[in-house]
Scaffold this active site. Sequence first.
Site, PDB file in Angstrom:
ATOM      1  N   ARG A 229      16.378  14.060  57.268  1.00  0.00           N
ATOM      2  CA  ARG A 229      15.440  15.177  57.233  1.00  0.00           C
ATOM      3  C   ARG A 229      14.923  15.441  58.644  1.00  0.00           C
ATOM      4  O   ARG A 229      14.701  14.518  59.426  1.00  0.00           O
ATOM      5  CB  ARG A 229      14.254  14.865  56.300  1.00  0.00           C
ATOM      6  CG  ARG A 229      14.602  14.958  54.810  1.00  0.00           C
ATOM      7  CD  ARG A 229      14.748  16.413  54.393  1.00  0.00           C
ATOM      8  NE  ARG A 229      15.011  16.566  52.972  1.00  0.00           N
ATOM      9  CZ  ARG A 229      16.225  16.670  52.446  1.00  0.00           C
ATOM     10  NH1 ARG A 229      17.292  16.620  53.218  1.00  0.00           N
ATOM     11  NH2 ARG A 229      16.386  16.842  51.149  1.00  0.00           N
ATOM     12  N   HIS A 277      22.663  21.713  59.167  1.00  0.00           N
ATOM     13  CA  HIS A 277      22.185  21.113  57.918  1.00  0.00           C
ATOM     14  C   HIS A 277      23.248  21.230  56.817  1.00  0.00           C
ATOM     15  O   HIS A 277      22.963  21.668  55.691  1.00  0.00           O
ATOM     16  CB  HIS A 277      20.875  21.750  57.459  1.00  0.00           C
ATOM     17  CG  HIS A 277      20.092  20.860  56.525  1.00  0.00           C
ATOM     18  ND1 HIS A 277      18.725  20.900  56.434  1.00  0.00           N
ATOM     19  CD2 HIS A 277      20.483  19.904  55.643  1.00  0.00           C
ATOM     20  CE1 HIS A 277      18.299  20.022  55.533  1.00  0.00           C
ATOM     21  NE2 HIS A 277      19.364  19.403  55.033  1.00  0.00           N
TER      22      HIS A 277
END
Length: 314
Positions: A229, A277
């Site tokens: 993250r 991502h």
Amino acid sequence: MTILVALTGWHVDSWVERLERLLPGRRVVRLGDAYDPAAVTYAVAWKHPPGAFRGLPNLKAIFSLGAGVDHLMGDPDLPDVPITRVVDDDLTNRMSEYVVLHCLMHLRQQRRYDAQQRAHMWEDDRHQPAARDVRVGVMGLGVLGQDAARKLAVMGFDVAGWSRTPKDCPGLQVFTGEAERAAFLARTDILVLLLPLTPETHGIANYALFKGLARGGRLGGPVFVNAGRGGLQVEEDILRALDDGTLMAASLDVFETEPLPDSSRFWDHPSVIVTPHNAAMSDPDSIIRLVARQIARFEAGEPLEHLVDRQRGY
């Protein structure tokens, strides 16, 4: 019974269509549709607007459409109902592919050879280390971390793991808690970050952490790989560490702000690999089948799988 779809940044219509196909007889609605709040029994979510689940008196469960649930835990109006997250073989395998790929790219100096190709330069370096000479440390030993560690070991890397809480990982050297973190970092040449994002882990990848990594390893300096993250890392500290040699290189799939701003130095930094991502892109059909199976279990009186512990935040 109504299922509420609360998504941001994904193609909502495609998720609605899959839910309708796999759960016939249920009404599926989006945020903004006209629906009776009292009829909503389940919700599926990804980066939903805070408060989206307020005023749903008969809500029974929320299903995150990803492995992470920090997008849910940050909602101050989150109802007190069970929350599940995605644990899926396809997602797990994709994450391990990414981790192994980037560890191998740093091991085999692929960026250097890419630059040599562009410069039409033939420079044959016969002094590359073997995977067995490089120590990889996986920080976070959930389903994703354990699978990545196993597959890195298959490639020959010297792998260890660190977890905030004790984990039973046969065949893997495991360091646990704050008391053993320094020893874990000191034996790590490539740090792979796969921790969940919680208040305790926010900003954990900072300059002090990078300073604790091994020196004198066969790669010539420590490497940082974050596929967890963006909130786990302090980006100014990554840049500082790269600029002063504390870090030799980094592979970053996640960022504090996404999409990554055009002004970010990461785009053009010669020691950074940027990916958008997509380390472990979720397969929508697989995830909706998982949601359908969870609902069937719940309505048959069986316990939900992959429940989130609200106290721990994952």
